[in-house]
Design a protein around this motif. Structure first.
Motif, PDB file in Angstrom:
ATOM      1  N   THR A  12      -0.510   8.638  -1.849  1.00 55.09           N
ATOM      2  CA  THR A  12       0.823   8.059  -2.392  1.00 55.09           C
ATOM      3  C   THR A  12       1.646   7.567  -1.155  1.00 55.09           C
ATOM      4  OG1 THR A  12       0.902   9.473  -4.381  1.00 55.09           O
ATOM      5  CG2 THR A  12       2.823   8.072  -3.940  1.00 55.09           C
ATOM      6  N   SER A  43      -6.823  -5.643  -7.069  1.00 57.09           N
ATOM      7  CA  SER A  43      -5.513  -4.691  -7.504  1.00 57.09           C
ATOM      8  C   SER A  43      -4.516  -4.355  -6.084  1.00 57.09           C
ATOM      9  CB  SER A  43      -5.936  -3.488  -8.258  1.00 57.09           C
ATOM     10  OG  SER A  43      -6.536  -2.631  -7.249  1.00 57.09           O
ATOM     11  N   ASN A  44      -3.401  -4.098  -6.574  1.00 54.63           N
ATOM     12  CA  ASN A  44      -2.702  -3.761  -5.272  1.00 54.63           C
ATOM     13  C   ASN A  44      -3.474  -2.651  -4.318  1.00 54.63           C
ATOM     14  OD1 ASN A  44      -0.685  -5.502  -6.057  1.00 54.63           O
ATOM     15  ND2 ASN A  44       0.532  -4.139  -7.233  1.00 54.63           N
ATOM     16  N   SER A  45      -3.897  -1.639  -5.326  1.00 54.41           N
ATOM     17  CA  SER A  45      -4.570  -0.601  -4.448  1.00 54.41           C
ATOM     18  C   SER A  45      -5.763  -1.167  -3.741  1.00 54.41           C
ATOM     19  CB  SER A  45      -5.058   0.496  -5.582  1.00 54.41           C
ATOM     20  OG  SER A  45      -4.046   1.254  -6.120  1.00 54.41           O
ATOM     21  N   GLN A  46      -6.755  -1.872  -4.118  1.00 54.18           N
ATOM     22  CA  GLN A  46      -7.623  -2.464  -3.468  1.00 54.18           C
ATOM     23  C   GLN A  46      -7.264  -3.276  -2.361  1.00 54.18           C
ATOM     24  OE1 GLN A  46      -9.619  -4.555  -6.778  1.00 54.18           O
ATOM     25  NE2 GLN A  46     -11.092  -3.109  -7.150  1.00 54.18           N
ATOM     26  N   ARG A 104      -7.002  10.416  -2.798  1.00 55.99           N
ATOM     27  CA  ARG A 104      -6.003   9.502  -3.040  1.00 55.99           C
ATOM     28  C   ARG A 104      -4.729   9.918  -2.050  1.00 55.99           C
ATOM     29  NH1 ARG A 104      -6.150   7.121  -8.146  1.00 55.99           N
ATOM     30  NH2 ARG A 104      -8.080   7.798  -9.492  1.00 55.99           N
TER      31      ARG A 104
END
Length: 64
Positions: free
Chosen positions: A17, A38-41, A15
């Motif tokens: 940030t 998603s925003n992360s994807q 992960r």
């Protein structure tokens, strides 16, 4: 194997940030909604795409 090809419980990646300008976040969020990610994807997809263009990771289509 790409994350998109893995089941939800299979992926055990690292992960990170990231703090980004509002303009970049808004563009990422717009892309994510358009592609139903998603925003992360969406961020991961763009990072992988950039790394493939720079030949830092392999292109999954070339491995077939």
């Amino acid at each position: 194997m790409l994350v998109a090809q893995m089941g939800r419980n299979e992926y055990k990646g690292k992960r990170v940030t990231v703090t980004m300008p509002t303009e970049v976040f808004d563009a990422l969020e717009k892309l994510a909604k358009k592609e139903t990610r998603s925003n992360s994807q969406a961020a991961l997809f763009l990072i992988q795409e950039g790394l493939r263009e720079r030949k830092l990771i392999s292109d999954p289509d070339s491995e077939k």
